[in-house]
Design a protein around this motif. Structure first.
Motif, PDB file in Angstrom:
ATOM      1  N   GLY A  67      25.900  26.456  51.693  1.00 25.25           N
ATOM      2  CA  GLY A  67      26.444  27.753  52.065  1.00 25.25           C
ATOM      3  C   GLY A  67      27.951  27.822  52.100  1.00 25.25           C
ATOM      4  O   GLY A  67      28.517  28.820  52.528  1.00 25.25           O
ATOM      5  N   ARG A  68      28.621  26.762  51.662  1.00 24.47           N
ATOM      6  CA  ARG A  68      30.092  26.782  51.638  1.00 24.47           C
ATOM      7  C   ARG A  68      30.620  27.522  50.423  1.00 24.47           C
ATOM      8  O   ARG A  68      31.782  27.916  50.396  1.00 24.47           O
ATOM      9  CB  ARG A  68      30.649  25.358  51.662  1.00 24.47           C
ATOM     10  N   GLN A  69      29.780  27.703  49.417  1.00 24.01           N
ATOM     11  CA  GLN A  69      30.125  28.465  48.218  1.00 24.01           C
ATOM     12  C   GLN A  69      28.975  29.436  47.995  1.00 24.01           C
ATOM     13  O   GLN A  69      27.846  29.025  47.746  1.00 24.01           O
ATOM     14  CB  GLN A  69      30.294  27.531  47.017  1.00 24.01           C
ATOM     15  N   ALA A  70      29.258  30.724  48.105  1.00 20.28           N
ATOM     16  CA  ALA A  70      28.188  31.721  48.070  1.00 20.28           C
ATOM     17  C   ALA A  70      27.722  32.053  46.656  1.00 20.28           C
ATOM     18  O   ALA A  70      26.576  32.463  46.475  1.00 20.28           O
ATOM     19  CB  ALA A  70      28.645  32.995  48.764  1.00 20.28           C
ATOM     20  N   THR A  71      28.581  31.885  45.674  1.00 15.25           N
ATOM     21  CA  THR A  71      28.238  32.287  44.315  1.00 15.25           C
ATOM     22  C   THR A  71      28.687  31.239  43.305  1.00 15.25           C
ATOM     23  O   THR A  71      29.490  30.359  43.619  1.00 15.25           O
ATOM     24  CB  THR A  71      28.915  33.620  43.937  1.00 15.25           C
ATOM     25  N   VAL A  72      28.151  31.378  42.102  1.00 17.78           N
ATOM     26  CA  VAL A  72      28.608  30.592  40.953  1.00 17.78           C
ATOM     27  C   VAL A  72      28.800  31.566  39.804  1.00 17.78           C
ATOM     28  O   VAL A  72      28.274  32.681  39.834  1.00 17.78           O
ATOM     29  CB  VAL A  72      27.594  29.489  40.555  1.00 17.78           C
ATOM     30  N   ASN A  73      29.526  31.158  38.791  1.00 17.58           N
ATOM     31  CA  ASN A  73      29.693  32.055  37.651  1.00 17.58           C
ATOM     32  C   ASN A  73      28.411  32.097  36.828  1.00 17.58           C
ATOM     33  O   ASN A  73      27.513  31.284  36.999  1.00 17.58           O
ATOM     34  CB  ASN A  73      30.928  31.690  36.812  1.00 17.58           C
ATOM     35  N   ILE A  74      28.318  33.052  35.947  1.00 16.88           N
ATOM     36  CA  ILE A  74      27.100  33.274  35.174  1.00 16.88           C
ATOM     37  C   ILE A  74      26.751  32.070  34.305  1.00 16.88           C
ATOM     38  O   ILE A  74      25.572  31.749  34.114  1.00 16.88           O
ATOM     39  CB  ILE A  74      27.199  34.567  34.332  1.00 16.88           C
ATOM     40  N   PHE A  75      27.743  31.370  33.803  1.00 16.99           N
ATOM     41  CA  PHE A  75      27.492  30.212  32.947  1.00 16.99           C
ATOM     42  C   PHE A  75      26.877  29.064  33.751  1.00 16.99           C
ATOM     43  O   PHE A  75      25.974  28.385  33.278  1.00 16.99           O
ATOM     44  CB  PHE A  75      28.779  29.783  32.251  1.00 16.99           C
ATOM     45  N   THR A  76      27.355  28.865  34.960  1.00 21.16           N
ATOM     46  CA  THR A  76      26.794  27.831  35.833  1.00 21.16           C
ATOM     47  C   THR A  76      25.376  28.202  36.250  1.00 21.16           C
ATOM     48  O   THR A  76      24.477  27.355  36.231  1.00 21.16           O
ATOM     49  CB  THR A  76      27.691  27.622  37.065  1.00 21.16           C
ATOM     50  N   ALA A  77      25.156  29.465  36.595  1.00 21.57           N
ATOM     51  CA  ALA A  77      23.811  29.918  36.977  1.00 21.57           C
ATOM     52  C   ALA A  77      22.844  29.722  35.810  1.00 21.57           C
ATOM     53  O   ALA A  77      21.711  29.261  36.004  1.00 21.57           O
ATOM     54  CB  ALA A  77      23.842  31.379  37.408  1.00 21.57           C
ATOM     55  N   ARG A  78      23.285  30.029  34.610  1.00 24.41           N
ATOM     56  CA  ARG A  78      22.432  29.850  33.433  1.00 24.41           C
ATOM     57  C   ARG A  78      22.110  28.378  33.209  1.00 24.41           C
ATOM     58  O   ARG A  78      20.965  28.010  32.935  1.00 24.41           O
ATOM     59  CB  ARG A  78      23.107  30.439  32.196  1.00 24.41           C
ATOM     60  N   SER A  79      23.099  27.508  33.368  1.00 16.36           N
ATOM     61  CA  SER A  79      22.877  26.067  33.209  1.00 16.36           C
ATOM     62  C   SER A  79      21.897  25.538  34.255  1.00 16.36           C
ATOM     63  O   SER A  79      21.031  24.717  33.947  1.00 16.36           O
ATOM     64  CB  SER A  79      24.202  25.306  33.319  1.00 16.36           C
ATOM     65  N   LEU A  80      22.038  26.011  35.482  1.00 19.28           N
ATOM     66  CA  LEU A  80      21.132  25.587  36.545  1.00 19.28           C
ATOM     67  C   LEU A  80      19.705  26.062  36.266  1.00 19.28           C
ATOM     68  O   LEU A  80      18.750  25.298  36.408  1.00 19.28           O
ATOM     69  CB  LEU A  80      21.610  26.116  37.895  1.00 19.28           C
ATOM     70  N   ALA A  81      19.561  27.310  35.870  1.00 18.06           N
ATOM     71  CA  ALA A  81      18.235  27.852  35.581  1.00 18.06           C
ATOM     72  C   ALA A  81      17.574  27.084  34.436  1.00 18.06           C
ATOM     73  O   ALA A  81      16.395  26.723  34.521  1.00 18.06           O
ATOM     74  CB  ALA A  81      18.322  29.341  35.244  1.00 18.06           C
ATOM     75  N   ARG A  82      18.324  26.802  33.399  1.00 22.20           N
ATOM     76  CA  ARG A  82      17.767  26.041  32.277  1.00 22.20           C
ATOM     77  C   ARG A  82      17.353  24.640  32.713  1.00 22.20           C
ATOM     78  O   ARG A  82      16.299  24.152  32.319  1.00 22.20           O
ATOM     79  CB  ARG A  82      18.775  25.958  31.145  1.00 22.20           C
ATOM     80  N   ALA A  83      18.187  24.000  33.507  1.00 24.98           N
ATOM     81  CA  ALA A  83      17.881  22.648  33.975  1.00 24.98           C
ATOM     82  C   ALA A  83      16.641  22.640  34.864  1.00 24.98           C
ATOM     83  O   ALA A  83      15.874  21.672  34.858  1.00 24.98           O
ATOM     84  CB  ALA A  83      19.077  22.069  34.720  1.00 24.98           C
ATOM     85  N   LEU A  84      16.440  23.714  35.607  1.00 24.52           N
ATOM     86  CA  LEU A  84      15.277  23.822  36.489  1.00 24.52           C
ATOM     87  C   LEU A  84      14.051  24.380  35.762  1.00 24.52           C
ATOM     88  O   LEU A  84      12.970  24.459  36.335  1.00 24.52           O
ATOM     89  CB  LEU A  84      15.618  24.720  37.685  1.00 24.52           C
ATOM     90  N   GLU A  85      14.267  24.781  34.516  1.00 25.14           N
ATOM     91  CA  GLU A  85      13.203  25.350  33.682  1.00 25.14           C
ATOM     92  C   GLU A  85      12.587  26.597  34.310  1.00 25.14           C
ATOM     93  O   GLU A  85      11.372  26.773  34.355  1.00 25.14           O
ATOM     94  CB  GLU A  85      12.149  24.292  33.351  1.00 25.14           C
ATOM     95  N   ILE A  86      13.484  27.467  34.809  1.00 27.43           N
ATOM     96  CA  ILE A  86      13.087  28.764  35.358  1.00 27.43           C
ATOM     97  C   ILE A  86      14.005  29.819  34.762  1.00 27.43           C
ATOM     98  O   ILE A  86      15.039  29.500  34.161  1.00 27.43           O
ATOM     99  CB  ILE A  86      13.183  28.797  36.901  1.00 27.43           C
ATOM    100  N   SER A  87      13.643  31.079  34.948  1.00 31.38           N
ATOM    101  CA  SER A  87      14.513  32.147  34.457  1.00 31.38           C
ATOM    102  C   SER A  87      15.692  32.312  35.415  1.00 31.38           C
ATOM    103  O   SER A  87      15.592  32.004  36.611  1.00 31.38           O
ATOM    104  CB  SER A  87      13.742  33.466  34.351  1.00 31.38           C
TER     105      SER A  87
END
Length: 75
Positions: free
Chosen positions: A38-58
């Motif tokens: 909770g120390r960082q509330a958001t990430v940029n869209i590119f990081t969110a996309r990388s995380l989603a792909r790595a987790l194999e979710i949308s």
């Protein structure tokens, strides 16, 4: 549920440590730690996309933008 809580939930469901997810997503572990804590509330869209792909979710699942969450609650 916050973005960090979602990230942690999906990471744990995938059976990944923060280090494993960081390597798989190509981002720093410190970013994952900060978001989950909770120390960082958001990430940029590119990081969110990388995380989603790595987790194999949308990305919608990761950010909580699913149709079921957009529907009004039934009284």
């Amino acid at each position: 549920m916050t973005f960090g809580e979602r990230l942690k939930m999906f990471r744990e469901l995938a059976g990944l440590s923060q280090n494993q997810l960081a390597r798989k997503a190509g981002i720093h572990r410190a970013t994952i730690t900060a978001v989950e804590d909770g120390r960082q509330a958001t990430v940029n869209i590119f990081t969110a996309r990388s995380l989603a792909r790595a987790l194999e979710i949308s990305i919608d699942m990761l950010v909580g933008d699913s149709e079921s969450e957009l529907q009004p609650a039934v009284a």
